[in-house]
Design an enzyme around this catalytic site. Structure first.
Site, PDB file in Angstrom:
ATOM      1  N   GLU A  31      41.565   3.603  77.288  1.00  0.00           N
ATOM      2  CA  GLU A  31      41.184   3.895  78.678  1.00  0.00           C
ATOM      3  C   GLU A  31      42.401   4.408  79.447  1.00  0.00           C
ATOM      4  OE1 GLU A  31      38.092   4.619  79.593  1.00  0.00           O
ATOM      5  OE2 GLU A  31      37.448   2.582  79.103  1.00  0.00           O
ATOM      6  N   THR A  33      43.967   6.982  78.886  1.00  0.00           N
ATOM      7  CA  THR A  33      44.906   7.614  77.953  1.00  0.00           C
ATOM      8  C   THR A  33      44.636   9.108  77.842  1.00  0.00           C
ATOM      9  OG1 THR A  33      43.400   6.855  76.241  1.00  0.00           O
ATOM     10  CG2 THR A  33      45.453   5.634  76.477  1.00  0.00           C
ATOM     11  N   SER A 122      29.534   7.960  83.006  1.00  0.00           N
ATOM     12  CA  SER A 122      29.768   9.388  83.099  1.00  0.00           C
ATOM     13  C   SER A 122      28.518  10.248  83.250  1.00  0.00           C
ATOM     14  CB  SER A 122      30.589   9.853  81.907  1.00  0.00           C
ATOM     15  OG  SER A 122      31.406  10.879  82.347  1.00  0.00           O
ATOM     16  N   ASP A 168      35.231  12.350  78.753  1.00  0.00           N
ATOM     17  CA  ASP A 168      33.792  12.220  79.029  1.00  0.00           C
ATOM     18  C   ASP A 168      33.029  13.464  78.578  1.00  0.00           C
ATOM     19  OD1 ASP A 168      34.760   9.981  80.231  1.00  0.00           O
ATOM     20  OD2 ASP A 168      34.407  10.654  82.287  1.00  0.00           O
TER      21      ASP A 168
HETATM   22  C1  GLA Z   1      37.053   8.558  83.892  1.00  0.00           C
HETATM   23  C2  GLA Z   1      37.541   9.969  83.594  1.00  0.00           C
HETATM   24  C3  GLA Z   1      38.014  10.086  82.146  1.00  0.00           C
HETATM   25  C4  GLA Z   1      38.994   8.978  81.781  1.00  0.00           C
HETATM   26  C5  GLA Z   1      38.460   7.615  82.216  1.00  0.00           C
HETATM   27  C6  GLA Z   1      39.477   6.529  82.030  1.00  0.00           C
HETATM   28  O1  GLA Z   1      35.884   8.286  83.166  1.00  0.00           O
HETATM   29  O2  GLA Z   1      36.526  10.911  83.840  1.00  0.00           O
HETATM   30  O3  GLA Z   1      38.587  11.353  81.940  1.00  0.00           O
HETATM   31  O4  GLA Z   1      40.254   9.226  82.316  1.00  0.00           O
HETATM   32  O5  GLA Z   1      38.045   7.605  83.564  1.00  0.00           O
HETATM   33  O6  GLA Z   1      39.754   6.341  80.681  1.00  0.00           O
END
Ligand code: GLA
Length: 382
Positions: A31, A33, A122, A168
């Site tokens: 997460e 990352t 997402s 995502d």
């Molecule tokens: C959101 C962002 C992703 C990612 C996560 C954390 O979902 O859209 O790109 O950075 O947070 O891991």
């Protein structure tokens, strides 16, 4: 649900649409990352958006959000950001296609589905990549899956204003039934791992809160990581991102860094290592050790990266006394949304009910529970 979308389309337009489905995603570990060019382990899940889309001859972009019963109707040749938040995910994609010099004409679209909004699954990437895939197909634009994922990310960065990474959108497009994706966010090289979790389920516990901090704090975390990289470079490290740094190495430079920046960066480099370790455990079918990595990830997100919240911490803590839960952690950007749990199938009902009661007593909030099955990425529906 698909039928409802189709019916809504038929009541609004006279053309015959093509149908698409676009899933939400979970992330097992890794997460915050992705924008540090590191590793993530996401998968597409069986919460989806459905789209009915047809071309029109009048150069208008008409989109109807079925769940919200809201519409926008703009000229494809000139449009601005919409006051309706959801519309900007769609318009952002059209904008990106046009910026790439691709010819996009008018189209009519109805979409809706069952990905909870603001729950960290997402729905935004599902909207971006769903419409991206639909337009790519209908206008025969010839974009690759990778190009569609990148386009969705860029739309969110530039049009919506969240400096998100690629995880995502990548999971949405590249998802594969019963597999997780180990993605290298620098090279975009990826590997599928079968998710052999016989007797266990991926359970999402939705706090039902979405603290308004999320976008601003998200962008701040990103800046703090960049600042960390800058300091380490000044210290003589030949690196371009935190991906290049090991936990040991960063420890050697702690004194050169502001304590908060150090904490943020330390979390990221440890989390990258955890993804590698977790993948190893998955291959060894050692789910117990895999679950421990999930708990460690949560600790880091809560105490070092500071993107958790009392509701998320509570839900993770509730699982600790139950050995039928192998691992639990907050998922996604943070400050609300869901925890992801690896839970023995036989206890899913009684245990989530018990946790739900405790959650209600503590926060006067209703817990929502989703059991996630891993599905294929965005596709047309025949
Ligand atoms: C959101 C962002 C992703 C990612 C996560 C954390 O979902 O859209 O790109 O950075 O947070 O891991």
């Amino acid at each position: 649900m698909v039928d409802q979308i189709q019916e809504a389309f038929a009541s609004l337009y006279s053309t015959s649409p093509t149908l698409f489905r676009s899933p939400g995603r979970v992330n097992l570990i890794g997460e915050h990352t992705d924008y540090n060019q590191g590793f993530v382990l996401p998968a597409a899940i069986n919460k989806e958006l459905y789209f009915a889309v047809a071309l029109n001859d009048d150069e208008r972009c008409r989109i109807h959000a079925y769940d919200l019963q809201e519409s926008v109707d703009v000229s494809i040749a000139s449009f601005n950001k919409s006051e309706k938040g959801w519309a900007n995910y769609v318009l952002g994609v059209v904008d990106q296609l046009q910026k790439q010099g691709l010819e996009v004409g008018g189209f009519d679209c109805v979409f809706g589905g069952n990905i909870p909004r603001g729950a960290g699954m997402s729905s935004s990437a599902a909207l971006e990549c769903g419409i991206g895939t639909a337009l790519n197909t209908l206008f025969a634009l010839g974009l690759s899956q990778e190009a569609i994922a990148k386009l969705g990310q860029k739309a969110e960065n530039e049009y919506v204003g969240v400096q998100c990474g690629i995880m995502d959108q990548f999971a949405n497009v590249f998802g594969r039934n019963n597999h997780v994706i180990k993605l290298d966010c620098r090279s975009l090289a990826y590997e599928y791992f079968p998710l052999d979790i016989d007797g266990y389920k991926i359970v999402l516990l939705d706090t039902n809160v979405s603290h308004s901090l999320d976008t601003s704090e998200y962008n701040i975390r990103r800046q703090q990581c960049e600042e960390g990289v800058h300091i380490l470079q000044q210290q003589g490290l030949d690196i371009t991102s935190l991906r290049d740094v090991s936990p040991e190495e960063i420890g050697q430079h702690q004194s050169a860094m502001d304590p908060v920046i150090f904490m943020r960066c330390h979390y990221v480099v440890e989390e990258n290592r955890r993804v590698e370790e977790a993948c190893h455990f998955l291959q060894q079918h050692d789910l117990l050790s895999f679950g421990k990595k999930m708990y460690e990830s949560h600790e880091g997100l809560s105490n070092q990266y500071e993107v958790s919240c009392p509701e998320l911490d509570f839900l993770v803590a509730q699982t600790r006394a139950h050995e039928q839960v192998l691992g639990a952690r907050m998922m996604g950007g943070g400050f609300g949304g869901c925890t992801i749990n690896l839970m023995e199938e036989s206890v899913v009902e009684p245990l989530t009910e018990q946790i739900g009661k405790a959650y209600h007593n503590a926060f006067d909030l209703q817990l929502k529970v989703y059991v996630g099955d891993i599905v294929d990425g965005t596709s047309s529906i025949p």
